[in-house]
Design a protein around this motif. Structure first.
Motif, PDB file in Angstrom:
ATOM      1  N   MET A 154       0.840  -1.200   0.000  1.00 11.52           N
ATOM      2  CA  MET A 154       0.000   0.000   0.000  1.00 11.52           C
ATOM      3  C   MET A 154       0.875   1.251   0.000  1.00 11.52           C
ATOM      4  O   MET A 154       2.037   1.202   0.370  1.00 11.52           O
ATOM      5  CB  MET A 154      -0.923   0.018   1.231  1.00 11.52           C
ATOM      6  N   SER A 155       0.277   2.359  -0.387  1.00  7.38           N
ATOM      7  CA  SER A 155       1.020   3.624  -0.381  1.00  7.38           C
ATOM      8  C   SER A 155       1.308   4.051   1.060  1.00  7.38           C
ATOM      9  O   SER A 155       0.585   3.692   1.990  1.00  7.38           O
ATOM     10  CB  SER A 155       0.225   4.713  -1.094  1.00  7.38           C
ATOM     11  N   ARG A 156       2.349   4.829   1.204  1.00 10.71           N
ATOM     12  CA  ARG A 156       2.703   5.329   2.529  1.00 10.71           C
ATOM     13  C   ARG A 156       1.575   6.188   3.097  1.00 10.71           C
ATOM     14  O   ARG A 156       1.255   6.096   4.284  1.00 10.71           O
ATOM     15  CB  ARG A 156       4.002   6.143   2.465  1.00 10.71           C
ATOM     16  N   SER A 157       0.942   7.005   2.250  1.00 12.14           N
ATOM     17  CA  SER A 157      -0.134   7.871   2.738  1.00 12.14           C
ATOM     18  C   SER A 157      -1.310   7.050   3.254  1.00 12.14           C
ATOM     19  O   SER A 157      -1.942   7.419   4.247  1.00 12.14           O
ATOM     20  CB  SER A 157      -0.592   8.846   1.648  1.00 12.14           C
ATOM     21  N   ARG A 158      -1.581   5.941   2.616  1.00 11.49           N
ATOM     22  CA  ARG A 158      -2.666   5.071   3.090  1.00 11.49           C
ATOM     23  C   ARG A 158      -2.310   4.452   4.435  1.00 11.49           C
ATOM     24  O   ARG A 158      -3.139   4.369   5.342  1.00 11.49           O
ATOM     25  CB  ARG A 158      -2.938   3.991   2.064  1.00 11.49           C
ATOM     26  N   TRP A 197      -8.690  -7.179  23.589  1.00 10.53           N
ATOM     27  CA  TRP A 197      -8.882  -6.558  22.273  1.00 10.53           C
ATOM     28  C   TRP A 197      -8.113  -5.251  22.173  1.00 10.53           C
ATOM     29  O   TRP A 197      -7.524  -4.938  21.139  1.00 10.53           O
ATOM     30  CB  TRP A 197     -10.374  -6.378  21.983  1.00 10.53           C
ATOM     31  N   HIS A 198      -8.090  -4.481  23.252  1.00 13.18           N
ATOM     32  CA  HIS A 198      -7.294  -3.251  23.273  1.00 13.18           C
ATOM     33  C   HIS A 198      -5.800  -3.586  23.167  1.00 13.18           C
ATOM     34  O   HIS A 198      -5.064  -2.942  22.425  1.00 13.18           O
ATOM     35  CB  HIS A 198      -7.550  -2.451  24.559  1.00 13.18           C
ATOM     36  N   THR A 199      -5.373  -4.589  23.915  1.00  8.74           N
ATOM     37  CA  THR A 199      -3.968  -4.994  23.899  1.00  8.74           C
ATOM     38  C   THR A 199      -3.560  -5.444  22.505  1.00  8.74           C
ATOM     39  O   THR A 199      -2.509  -5.050  21.986  1.00  8.74           O
ATOM     40  CB  THR A 199      -3.718  -6.117  24.930  1.00  8.74           C
ATOM     41  N   TRP A 200      -4.394  -6.271  21.868  1.00  7.43           N
ATOM     42  CA  TRP A 200      -4.084  -6.749  20.524  1.00  7.43           C
ATOM     43  C   TRP A 200      -4.019  -5.583  19.535  1.00  7.43           C
ATOM     44  O   TRP A 200      -3.080  -5.499  18.740  1.00  7.43           O
ATOM     45  CB  TRP A 200      -5.133  -7.773  20.066  1.00  7.43           C
ATOM     46  N   LEU A 201      -4.989  -4.674  19.607  1.00  9.45           N
ATOM     47  CA  LEU A 201      -5.019  -3.566  18.663  1.00  9.45           C
ATOM     48  C   LEU A 201      -3.823  -2.629  18.877  1.00  9.45           C
ATOM     49  O   LEU A 201      -3.248  -2.129  17.905  1.00  9.45           O
ATOM     50  CB  LEU A 201      -6.339  -2.803  18.781  1.00  9.45           C
ATOM     51  N   ARG A 202      -3.420  -2.428  20.117  1.00  5.06           N
ATOM     52  CA  ARG A 202      -2.220  -1.615  20.380  1.00  5.06           C
ATOM     53  C   ARG A 202      -0.971  -2.296  19.813  1.00  5.06           C
ATOM     54  O   ARG A 202      -0.076  -1.631  19.273  1.00  5.06           O
ATOM     55  CB  ARG A 202      -2.045  -1.357  21.879  1.00  5.06           C
ATOM     56  N   THR A 203      -0.898  -3.597  19.917  1.00  4.25           N
ATOM     57  CA  THR A 203       0.231  -4.342  19.348  1.00  4.25           C
ATOM     58  C   THR A 203       0.265  -4.196  17.833  1.00  4.25           C
ATOM     59  O   THR A 203       1.316  -3.943  17.247  1.00  4.25           O
ATOM     60  CB  THR A 203       0.148  -5.831  19.749  1.00  4.25           C
ATOM     61  N   VAL A 204      -0.881  -4.334  17.202  1.00  5.97           N
ATOM     62  CA  VAL A 204      -0.968  -4.168  15.752  1.00  5.97           C
ATOM     63  C   VAL A 204      -0.581  -2.739  15.374  1.00  5.97           C
ATOM     64  O   VAL A 204       0.143  -2.508  14.399  1.00  5.97           O
ATOM     65  CB  VAL A 204      -2.382  -4.525  15.236  1.00  5.97           C
ATOM     66  N   ARG A 205      -1.028  -1.770  16.161  1.00  9.38           N
ATOM     67  CA  ARG A 205      -0.686  -0.366  15.911  1.00  9.38           C
ATOM     68  C   ARG A 205       0.827  -0.165  15.963  1.00  9.38           C
ATOM     69  O   ARG A 205       1.415   0.517  15.130  1.00  9.38           O
ATOM     70  CB  ARG A 205      -1.377   0.516  16.951  1.00  9.38           C
ATOM     71  N   ASP A 206       1.465  -0.778  16.951  1.00 10.80           N
ATOM     72  CA  ASP A 206       2.915  -0.659  17.076  1.00 10.80           C
ATOM     73  C   ASP A 206       3.634  -1.320  15.899  1.00 10.80           C
ATOM     74  O   ASP A 206       4.632  -0.789  15.400  1.00 10.80           O
ATOM     75  CB  ASP A 206       3.392  -1.251  18.405  1.00 10.80           C
ATOM     76  N   HIS A 207       3.155  -2.473  15.452  1.00  9.82           N
ATOM     77  CA  HIS A 207       3.732  -3.130  14.273  1.00  9.82           C
ATOM     78  C   HIS A 207       3.620  -2.214  13.044  1.00  9.82           C
ATOM     79  O   HIS A 207       4.570  -2.082  12.276  1.00  9.82           O
ATOM     80  CB  HIS A 207       3.027  -4.455  13.969  1.00  9.82           C
ATOM     81  N   LEU A 208       2.466  -1.596  12.899  1.00  9.52           N
ATOM     82  CA  LEU A 208       2.252  -0.693  11.755  1.00  9.52           C
ATOM     83  C   LEU A 208       3.166   0.522  11.846  1.00  9.52           C
ATOM     84  O   LEU A 208       3.807   0.894  10.861  1.00  9.52           O
ATOM     85  CB  LEU A 208       0.786  -0.263  11.691  1.00  9.52           C
ATOM     86  N   ALA A 209       3.267   1.113  13.011  1.00 10.74           N
ATOM     87  CA  ALA A 209       4.129   2.281  13.193  1.00 10.74           C
ATOM     88  C   ALA A 209       5.587   1.921  12.894  1.00 10.74           C
ATOM     89  O   ALA A 209       6.289   2.691  12.229  1.00 10.74           O
ATOM     90  CB  ALA A 209       3.995   2.826  14.602  1.00 10.74           C
ATOM     91  N   ASP A 210       6.029   0.770  13.352  1.00 14.19           N
ATOM     92  CA  ASP A 210       7.404   0.319  13.086  1.00 14.19           C
ATOM     93  C   ASP A 210       7.645   0.118  11.590  1.00 14.19           C
ATOM     94  O   ASP A 210       8.704   0.457  11.077  1.00 14.19           O
ATOM     95  CB  ASP A 210       7.708  -0.985  13.818  1.00 14.19           C
ATOM     96  N   ALA A 211       6.660  -0.436  10.903  1.00 14.17           N
ATOM     97  CA  ALA A 211       6.817  -0.743   9.479  1.00 14.17           C
ATOM     98  C   ALA A 211       6.731   0.516   8.605  1.00 14.17           C
ATOM     99  O   ALA A 211       7.376   0.580   7.564  1.00 14.17           O
ATOM    100  CB  ALA A 211       5.752  -1.746   9.046  1.00 14.17           C
ATOM    101  N   VAL A 212       5.979   1.500   9.043  1.00 14.32           N
ATOM    102  CA  VAL A 212       5.793   2.722   8.255  1.00 14.32           C
ATOM    103  C   VAL A 212       7.013   3.635   8.380  1.00 14.32           C
ATOM    104  O   VAL A 212       7.403   4.300   7.420  1.00 14.32           O
ATOM    105  CB  VAL A 212       4.508   3.471   8.671  1.00 14.32           C
ATOM    106  N   THR A 213       7.628   3.654   9.558  1.00 16.53           N
ATOM    107  CA  THR A 213       8.754   4.572   9.772  1.00 16.53           C
ATOM    108  C   THR A 213      10.082   3.966   9.402  1.00 16.53           C
ATOM    109  O   THR A 213      10.241   2.841   9.163  1.00 16.53           O
ATOM    110  CB  THR A 213       8.806   5.044  11.230  1.00 16.53           C
TER     111      THR A 213
END
Length: 97
Positions: free
Chosen positions: A35-39, A81-97
């Protein structure tokens, strides 16, 4: 509401995602690679927005599984569910930056 996030969850955690990827991190990295970086940044912003809202774990589960169509069962634990979503968020942040 959270259209980019819903699509991300549906695409990254579809019914057979565990056949395609060894774990959540690999699925998220694949999403970022295709996906694009902006997405990806838009998804990250919606994740941050959702996590900032005071919503019950039960309601978050409904959003992730029913509304977004993600096929995921997080490990047991408090606020799973909050813990899982925060983990996914961190994975995404790591991969985007």
């Amino acid at each position: 509401m959270y259209d980019q996030l819903s699509e991300f969850l549906r695409v990254s955690f579809h019914q057979d995602w565990k056949d395609d990827f060894p774990d959540e991190r690999a699925s998220v990295r694949h999403f970022v690679a295709t996906m694009s970086r902006s997405r990806c940044v838009a998804v990250l912003a919606e994740l941050d927005e959702l996590l900032a809202v005071d919503v019950s774990d039960k309601r978050l589960r409904g959003y992730i599984t029913r509304d977004s169509g993600a096929n995921i069962v997080p490990p047991n634990g408090p606020d799973r569910w909050h813990t899982w979503l925060r983990t996914v968020r961190d994975h995404l942040a790591d991969a985007v930056t």
